[in-house]
Scaffold this active site. Sequence first.
Site, PDB file in Angstrom:
ATOM      1  N   HIS A 164      -3.730   6.300   3.404  1.00 32.18           N
ATOM      2  CA  HIS A 164      -4.462   5.121   2.931  1.00 32.18           C
ATOM      3  C   HIS A 164      -3.911   3.832   3.524  1.00 32.18           C
ATOM      4  CE1 HIS A 164      -5.785   2.014   0.014  1.00 32.18           C
ATOM      5  NE2 HIS A 164      -6.824   2.791  -0.199  1.00 32.18           N
ATOM      6  N   SER A 197     -11.213  -0.767  -0.801  1.00 34.78           N
ATOM      7  CA  SER A 197      -9.968  -0.756  -0.031  1.00 34.78           C
ATOM      8  C   SER A 197     -10.229  -0.976   1.448  1.00 34.78           C
ATOM      9  CB  SER A 197      -9.243   0.587  -0.202  1.00 34.78           C
ATOM     10  OG  SER A 197      -8.576   0.670  -1.426  1.00 34.78           O
ATOM     11  N   ASP A 233       0.846  -1.194   0.000  1.00 38.58           N
ATOM     12  CA  ASP A 233       0.000   0.000   0.000  1.00 38.58           C
ATOM     13  C   ASP A 233       0.885   1.249   0.000  1.00 38.58           C
ATOM     14  OD1 ASP A 233      -2.361   1.787   0.769  1.00 38.58           O
ATOM     15  OD2 ASP A 233      -3.284  -0.191   0.875  1.00 38.58           O
TER      16      ASP A 233
END
Length: 832
Positions: free
Chosen positions: A252, A618, A174
């Site tokens: 994120h 996600s 990620d």
Amino acid sequence: METNPRKLRSYSYICLIVCIFVLVVCAILSRAEEKEGKGENDDHIPKIYSILVEGEPLAFRASTNINSKAMALEAKKIEEIHDEILGSTLEKGSYTKLYSFKHVINAIAVRTTASQAKKLGKTKGVKAVEEDKGVKLMTTYTPDFLELPQQVWQKISNEGDRRAGEDIVIGFVDTGINPTHPSFAALDLTNPYSSNLSRLHFSGDCEIGPFFPPGSCNGKIISARFFSAGARASGALNSSLDILSPFDASGHGSHVASIAAGNAGVPVIVDGFFYGRASGMAPRSRIAVYKAIYPSIGTLVDVIAAIDQAIMDGVDVLTLSVGPDEPPVDKPTVLGIFDLAMLLARKAGVFVVQAVGNNGPSPSSVLSYSPWVVGVAAGNTDRSYPAPLILDGGQTVQGVGLSGPTLGAPLVQHRLVLAKDAVRTNGSVLQPLTRDIEECQRPENFDPAAVFGSIVICTFSDGFYNQMSTVLAITQTARTLGFMGFILIANPRFGDYVAEPVIFSAPGILIPTVSAAQIILRYYEEKTFRDTRGVATQFGARARIGEGRNSVFAGKAPVVSRFSSRGPAFIDATRSPLDVLKPDILAPGHQIWGAWSLPSAFDPILTGRSFAILSGTSMATPHIAGIGALIKQLNPSWTPAMIASAISTTANEYDSNGEIISAEYYELSRLFPSNHFDHGAGHVNPARALDPGLVLPAGFEDYISFLCSLPNISPATIRDATGVLCTTTLSHPANLNHPSVTISALKESLVVRRSFQDVSNKTETYLGSVLPPNGTTVRLTPTWFTVPPQKTQDLDIEFNVTQVLNKFTFGEVVLTGSLNHIIRIPLSVKTI
């Protein structure tokens, strides 16, 4: 000479048409020449390519000690072969080698031109060449929503969350991680993490760098690496944003990691407001970080390098909330390098979880294709954050927005002002009305006296659709001019818009429906006085913004989220359906709280905050990763296929009201019954997944047989992609021993077989029943069976066409056990 005016007009008209035709043809030819010229010049623009090379990668060679000197020599030999291929094929100075992948995939990442890549494709020892298409990124309540504290953590250990996920390593490919976040702290001295990583069969590394100092790997985070060769080669790296260390500059990666593996009971406090306590699905699991995405750029080769390293390090679970921007155009989807890397990860014994994408609700929008990876769809829970606007007189309009109430609530009302009625004037000359005025994007557009202390009505217009306008700009305008609050209403010209809760520093509400917006505007006009020019001279409308940070638990759940990508999966660029169910499973992915990183490079409105509430597949994916870790902890000998089977066959297909799970589509105010291409097998049920009764095992050889059975793919293509010969094939791709049956072209009849393994410790008898897809009859053989512990049982499922529908219809096989185990096998069939 002819002088008839009518005929002269006719001749003139014909001449005009001819002239226009000539101009159009010239323009088309010019455009074509320009395009052709660009095509020729494109060869001078280097791009990034992945080169698949013949030969087995290190992880699958005879030696089991990957860190031995012998294996180091083998790794050196592979790299020398890679260098020889490049050096002997390409012109000197025409390429840059980015990576030599040696561990779970034998490949090279190189930056070169299209013509040089074409040469590589013809070189001996090269199996395939694939252009890098780039990649994109695809909770305080969800542990309770999934009943983890009550039904799952206590089954694993009577210490509950203090042991849930113990000794399981979850890898995250990620944007990195925020090592100082409390979700990843290792401060509980009464429950310390062991520093002995050898018992985890894991060997990682902690790469220090900017914002990632020594000590960042603290026992909870046990490894952190970053991969940037592809990003650097792209030329798109931004030195002020793209931090070259495992540190997460965007948020994120931290968000995703906290959902799967974040510590239990972490207080979620934003702007001084307490939203609850957050926990990961497997709060005692360890975190291994593989940063491959940067705020400015993400390349597929960096992601492949990260996957390669994660498998070598020994992760148990791999979380991929990332994926290619688009499917491969020149090869089957299941043979793209991304899917091949996941196949080899599965071969290495890693449970791989992938987001299906956020391109819903369009059909065939999934970016997950292969049966060896669990593709996760996103669903809504029953939690929401309603934000009320209370008009003077008592009428309430509900909106969305995580903000506090306006000053003096609930007693004080404030003036309502429509943005276009508060425009700064130049004397008596009115400023022309522009889009950024309606959208409240620039403070200099407004008369400070008109908006100060007022609730300003902004309008959602085309600037938001083309991403030129932002809610952040509204909040900045509000802060600069001293708005009491703001409302962003739907524009009747554009229809309803999709609104998600946003943390506002000042009172603010999003009103996403035209019907609600019209209530506000109608009230506003009734109370506003205008002169003969239509200019507002007196603002009589009053309102207040209520508390929008308190959660409400109501309504049916789960519901498939609008953005969640839909099946069917497809095999090629023409989107021919694949005989594999995607998505595989549905998990919470809407309005999920998670850890954040202060720079918040992706979303400036969240800058400086430690938590964020986000929606996306996600967010759904790490839920399944964490649940997979819990299953692995309880059943350490289970293969990835067994874990995937347990999650799939025990899923719920009914919501909290006992009805078939609903799905959001394009219409904001309506829900529709969902099907397997929306929710996969159903919504994950962790408690039942821990004790499924039966599982469907499958291994690497089974997936090769599946590939070899696919139509229009030659054995040579399979061999080149996987390095394995097609020694056995399935009679039909649907005969892969998978926890679902998908038949993309059923003619007359077909029998598929499923082989179940009992994983309980007691003999159990199962009775089969069928809900056949429309247009078919389905028969089971045997209709019932008894299976002892750890033994296997075959089940034949015979499909017969009763009506040609030329579309997919859906059903299921249900096996009901005498010891209360229930196994569901989704059926998706297209009769032709």
